[in-house]
Design an enzyme around this catalytic site. Structure first.
Site: not given
Ligand code: 13P
Length: 251
Positions: A235-236, A96, A168, A174, A9-11, A98, A214
């Site tokens: 994510g990251g 998600h 999640e 993050g 997930n590149w956000k 977010e 994470s």
């Molecule tokens: P991180 O891996 O950066 O913690 O993000 C997780 C996430 O929200 C994937 O959708």
């Protein structure tokens, strides 16, 4: 048997040039015997380009990060499920945290979005996760149960084949603070049991449940070795080709 899946997930990261370079790098380095289903979720802006790059590998597809709750019409800035499907993406991420937190998306709205996705033959990666306060107050199981049941339990067993669940915990996203393998496994088992109670064994054992928060190349192996963790929503660490490839090979 359920699939092992790793989603990047590149956000709101990577412009078009950077996104294409990352996919090309990953595809060129991916082992020939790769057995993991890999999903890239880039920005809408170049979703179609990523989807077409993915077409070169049968185990790799593209996803959108969200879709509109409306089918079409005067909704400036929105992107419909039909537009996503016509861009050759196969999945859409819904719910998600977010989006739940920043855009106030409710379980009811997400139920509508799931309907839009299915009407356009998109599969859904459905996210749920509790806040730190909810966990510390012992409300996390109740919260996850209502997130899943209110948005998904109107679906038939047949429809549920097109659902992937991603757990999640918000406090792990993050933050570098991963849920322990025990905490993640405990919640994944709880979710699978919810599916069992509602739909029976076939759906419960057939649904992939991913962990996100994470997750990285150092902890993925231990997490994915757990009975009920079928992969990750990353994510990251999905923004670095070597890290991401290593995660995909951590089963
Ligand atoms: P991180 O891996 O950066 O913690 O993000 C997780 C996430 O929200 C994937 O959708």
């Amino acid at each position: 048997m359920r699939k092992n899946i790793v989603v990047g997930n590149w956000k709101m990261n990577l412009n078009r040039v950077e996104g294409i370079a990352l996919v090309e790098d990953i595809l060129s380095k991916l082992p020939n015997d790769n057995n993991t289903h890999i999903i890239f979720a880039p920005s809408f802006v170049y979703l179609n380009t990523v989807a077409e790059l993915c077409a070169k590998n049968t185990k790799v597809v593209a996803a959108a990060q969200d879709c509109s709750a409306n089918r079409k019409g005067a909704f400036t800035g929105e992107v419909s499920a039909n537009m996503i499907a016509s861009s050759n993406a196969r999945y859409v991420i819904l719910g998600h945290s977010e989006r739940r937190v920043n855009f106030k998306e409710s379980n009811e709205l997400l139920k509508t979005k799931v309907g839009q996705a299915f009407d356009s033959n998109l599969k859904v990666i459905f996210c749920c996760g509790e806040s730190l306060l909810q966990r510390e107050s012992g409300l996390h199981f109740k919260w996850i149960k209502s997130s899943i049941s209110e948005s998904l339990f109107h679906l038939s067993s047949e429809e549920f084949k097109n659902i992937v669940i991603a757990y999640e915990p918000i406090w792990a996203i993050g933050t570098g603070k991963t849920a322990t393998t025990e905490q993640a496994q405990e919640m994944h088992f709880f979710i699978r049991n919810l599916l069992f109670e509602k739909y029976g064994n076939k759906v419960a054992l057939g649904t992939s449940i991913l962990y996100g928060g994470s997750c990285n190349y150092e902890n993925a192996k231990e997490l994915f070795a757990s009975q009920d963790i079928d992969g990750g929503l990353i994510g990251g660490s999905s923004l670095n080709s070597d890290d991401f490839i290593e995660i995909t090979q951590s089963f």
